[in-house]
Design a protein around this motif. Structure first.
Motif, PDB file in Angstrom:
ATOM      1  N   GLY A   1       0.831  -1.204   0.000  1.00 13.17           N
ATOM      2  CA  GLY A   1       0.000   0.000   0.000  1.00 13.17           C
ATOM      3  C   GLY A   1       0.861   1.246   0.000  1.00 13.17           C
ATOM      4  O   GLY A   1       0.663   2.157  -0.817  1.00 13.17           O
ATOM      5  N   LEU A   2       1.853   1.264   0.890  1.00 11.07           N
ATOM      6  CA  LEU A   2       2.726   2.437   0.957  1.00 11.07           C
ATOM      7  C   LEU A   2       3.554   2.566  -0.317  1.00 11.07           C
ATOM      8  O   LEU A   2       3.726   3.658  -0.862  1.00 11.07           O
ATOM      9  CB  LEU A   2       3.644   2.347   2.176  1.00 11.07           C
TER      10      LEU A   2
ATOM     11  N   VAL B   1       5.272   9.878   6.855  1.00  3.90           N
ATOM     12  CA  VAL B   1       5.770  10.037   5.480  1.00  3.90           C
ATOM     13  C   VAL B   1       5.570  11.477   5.021  1.00  3.90           C
ATOM     14  O   VAL B   1       6.468  12.102   4.436  1.00  3.90           O
ATOM     15  CB  VAL B   1       5.046   9.059   4.530  1.00  3.90           C
ATOM     16  N   ILE B   2       4.373  12.026   5.307  1.00  2.00           N
ATOM     17  CA  ILE B   2       4.092  13.402   4.906  1.00  2.00           C
ATOM     18  C   ILE B   2       5.020  14.370   5.629  1.00  2.00           C
ATOM     19  O   ILE B   2       5.536  15.325   5.039  1.00  2.00           O
ATOM     20  CB  ILE B   2       2.610  13.741   5.179  1.00  2.00           C
ATOM     21  N   THR B   3       5.261  14.111   6.918  1.00  2.00           N
ATOM     22  CA  THR B   3       6.152  14.979   7.683  1.00  2.00           C
ATOM     23  C   THR B   3       7.564  14.955   7.099  1.00  2.00           C
ATOM     24  O   THR B   3       8.220  15.995   6.990  1.00  2.00           O
ATOM     25  CB  THR B   3       6.191  14.537   9.155  1.00  2.00           C
ATOM     26  N   LEU B   4       8.021  13.763   6.716  1.00  2.00           N
ATOM     27  CA  LEU B   4       9.339  13.659   6.090  1.00  2.00           C
ATOM     28  C   LEU B   4       9.401  14.524   4.830  1.00  2.00           C
ATOM     29  O   LEU B   4      10.374  15.239   4.599  1.00  2.00           O
ATOM     30  CB  LEU B   4       9.638  12.212   5.720  1.00  2.00           C
ATOM     31  N   ALA B   5       8.348  14.446   4.010  1.00  2.00           N
ATOM     32  CA  ALA B   5       8.304  15.238   2.788  1.00  2.00           C
ATOM     33  C   ALA B   5       8.366  16.722   3.129  1.00  2.00           C
ATOM     34  O   ALA B   5       9.053  17.503   2.464  1.00  2.00           O
ATOM     35  CB  ALA B   5       7.035  14.936   1.998  1.00  2.00           C
TER      36      ALA B   5
ATOM     37  N   GLY C   1      -2.499  11.407   0.541  1.00  3.34           N
ATOM     38  CA  GLY C   1      -3.514  11.227   1.573  1.00  3.34           C
ATOM     39  C   GLY C   1      -4.897  10.991   1.000  1.00  3.34           C
ATOM     40  O   GLY C   1      -5.860  10.882   1.743  1.00  3.34           O
ATOM     41  N   ASP C   2      -5.021  10.907  -0.322  1.00  5.29           N
ATOM     42  CA  ASP C   2      -6.349  10.867  -0.917  1.00  5.29           C
ATOM     43  C   ASP C   2      -6.877   9.442  -1.084  1.00  5.29           C
ATOM     44  O   ASP C   2      -6.159   8.536  -1.504  1.00  5.29           O
ATOM     45  CB  ASP C   2      -6.347  11.554  -2.283  1.00  5.29           C
TER      46      ASP C   2
END
Lengths: 277, 257
Positions: free
Chosen positions: A60-61, A260-264, A217-218
């Motif tokens: 999934g990831l 993951v979003i925070t890393l980005a 995130g969608d």
């Protein structure tokens, strides 16, 4: 002075209290819940271990990251020349209208926009109709319910977003940069590559970051257009909530998504002047 | 030559951007049961069908109610907080501002899940009210940031003048600050309404029987392609475009004066 500050705190208090109760507390609850198991007592890291050991969660990831990376790249490549044309080829007095038109479908409902791509890509849809009409293929090509459809739907949305951020950036640039580079003997290509492109990097990065965060995130676009063949992380999360009611596991997956979003964000932070927002 | 290439490219992208919308609208006037070629309309029967479908009209009203009420709360809370931070020297302003704007950096899916678990824990059932709270969570930081960015030192002087003339804090806020900030208040309210109106995932998680339009459209999708869904989509598109044009006109006019 102290009296005056009291009024300030009173004014800020409702917003702070609201954020505390309805954002920070629920989030803390989610973190705690992710450290429990659905059918057992006590604290455990089992949900996180599952993510690393169970192939379907990993996949999934992986799918999410791949699709998001492709979408971000394709959108930038398509949007940049478009924004350039809007900013430099279209006459000044028509630019506002041209831009407004370019982002008009942006205002459609998100669910409807994904559905409308299904109309285009369906087995009996417009594109297959055209291809068969021209005799290019005998049987309809499967486009709906594939990764291609998900990417098309995403690119459609994010081309509009990136056009907007890059256009804004291009308009802020003084034309003197290009003139100076030309005076110094640079070819149009070198002027673009060494002067204009680096100067529009902030616009690209803001748009790319938004694209990354919103796309990864969608749930809607992959679910409607990609179908159930190849799940992305939000689909995996929704499945854990919907079919299994496994809140601890879905919380853990959601927290991984957030990391993951925070890393980005950390990676892009120097280009994103969020304090300006 | 270069200009021709540029025009061709722009035309291609406009085509890409408008293709699905055009199909959506065209086949909402489809005469038969499936919204795919060949087109055999125009017919208004699908519009008739959806306007007499009470589930859709109820969902529409729910959407409007949630959007307007949650946006009002978001604007008021955001405005008060922005005023507090702009006009007073509160302790650790950077930290508190970061706290208020934090939800902007988190996916709707994650915020919605957190609230779902939170309300579950409190024993609160799924409802439009729960959804309204979720929409305030996502929109209040936005309103706060927009309004705060529009608060200038010049306005502070005018407020001080009002205070010197005997106005109380609430009088300054309601009679002086709010009218001066009307464009920012309007813009943030409008944006909040737009986001709430279109928001799906939280509505999907936090409501059950009484729900909003995006979720009802989602339910329609389960039946596969249908001109009915096209008609709903085309109507929603029309409403959104009208809102966008109104916003453009109002915002544009404000900038000129």
């Amino acid at each position: 002075m102290r009296n005056a500050n009291t009024a300030g705190w009173l004014a800020a208090a409702p917003a702070l209290a609201f954020t505390l109760v309805f954002f920070i507390l629920p989030f803390a609850g989610m973190v705690l819940l992710s450290l429990t198991a659905k059918d057992a007592d006590g604290w455990t890291l089992a949900n996180y271990q599952q993510f690393f050991s169970n192939r379907s969660y990993w996949l999934g990831l992986k799918n999410s990251l791949e699709i998001t990376a492709i979408v971000t790249l394709v959108s930038i490549v398509l949007a940049y020349p478009f924004a350039w044309i809007l900013a430099h080829v279209v006459p000044e007095r028509w630019q506002r209208l041209a831009l407004l038109l370019a982002i008009l479908p942006f205002w459609t409902s998100y669910v409807v926009r994904s559905y409308s791509w299904l109309l285009v890509l369906a087995e009996k849809g417009v594109i297959n109709d055209l291809i068969q009409g021209l005799g290019l293929a005998d049987a309809p090509i499967q486009m709906a319910n594939t990764r291609f459809a998900t990417i098309t739907g995403f690119v459609h949305f994010f081309v509009m977003l990136l056009t907007l951020t890059i256009y804004a950036n291009l308009k802020q640039l003084s034309p003197n940069y290009a003139k100076a580079a030309a005076d110094l003997g640079a070819s149009p290509f070198r002027t673009f590559w060494h002067v204009i492109l680096p100067l529009t990097l902030p616009g690209i990065m803001v748009g790319a970051f938004l694209t990354f965060v919103l796309a990864i995130g969608d749930y809607i676009t992959p679910q409607i257009l990609g179908g159930n063949n190849e799940l992305v992380l939000p689909q995996v999360i929704m499945m854990q909530i919907g079919r299994r009611g496994d809140f601890p596991l879905s919380s853990a997956l959601a927290i991984i998504l957030m990391l993951v979003i925070t890393l980005a964000y950390v990676a892009c932070a120097r280009w994103l002047k969020l304090e300006r927002v | 030559m270069r200009k021709a290439a540029a025009i061709a490219y722009a035309a291609l992208l406009y085509g890409f951007i408008f293709l699905p919308v055009a199909m959506l609208i065209l086949f909402s006037f489809q005469g038969s049961q499936v919204p795919v070629p060949p087109f055999n309309g125009p017919s208004l029967k699908w519009y008739q069908a959806i306007l007499s479908d009470s589930r859709l009209t109820v969902a529409l009203l729910n959407s409007i109610a949630v959007a307007i009420l949650s946006s009002l709360v978001a604007v008021v809370l955001g405005f008060l907080a922005a005023w507090g931070f702009a006009r007073f020297s509160l302790k650790w302003p950077g930290f508190w501002k970061a706290v208020i704007t934090l939800p902007l950096t988190v996916s709707y899916l994650i915020i919605g899940m957190g609230l779902l678990i939170f309300f579950n824990g409190l024993g609160l059932p799924k409802s439009l009210f729960a959804l309204g709270i979720a929409h305030v969570v996502i929109n209040m930081p936005l309103c706060f940031a927009i309004i705060l960015s529009q608060m200038t030192a010049n306005q502070a002087n005018i407020e001080r003048a009002a205070r010197d003339l005997g106005a109380r804090d609430w009088q300054v806020l309601v009679l002086i600050t709010a009218p001066m900030l009307w464009p920012a208040l309007f813009a943030s309210f409008f944006l909040a309404v737009t986001f709430s109106w279109d928001e799906f995932i939280m509505a999907f998680l936090l409501t059950r029987f009484d729900t909003t339009l995006p979720v009802e459209i989602w339910n329609l999708l389960k039946g596969g392609l249908s001109p009915r869904t096209n008609a709903v989509g085309a109507l929603v598109f029309a409403v959104s475009v009208i809102l966008a044009i109104v916003f453009e006109l109002v915002a544009f006019r404000k900038r000129n004066t």
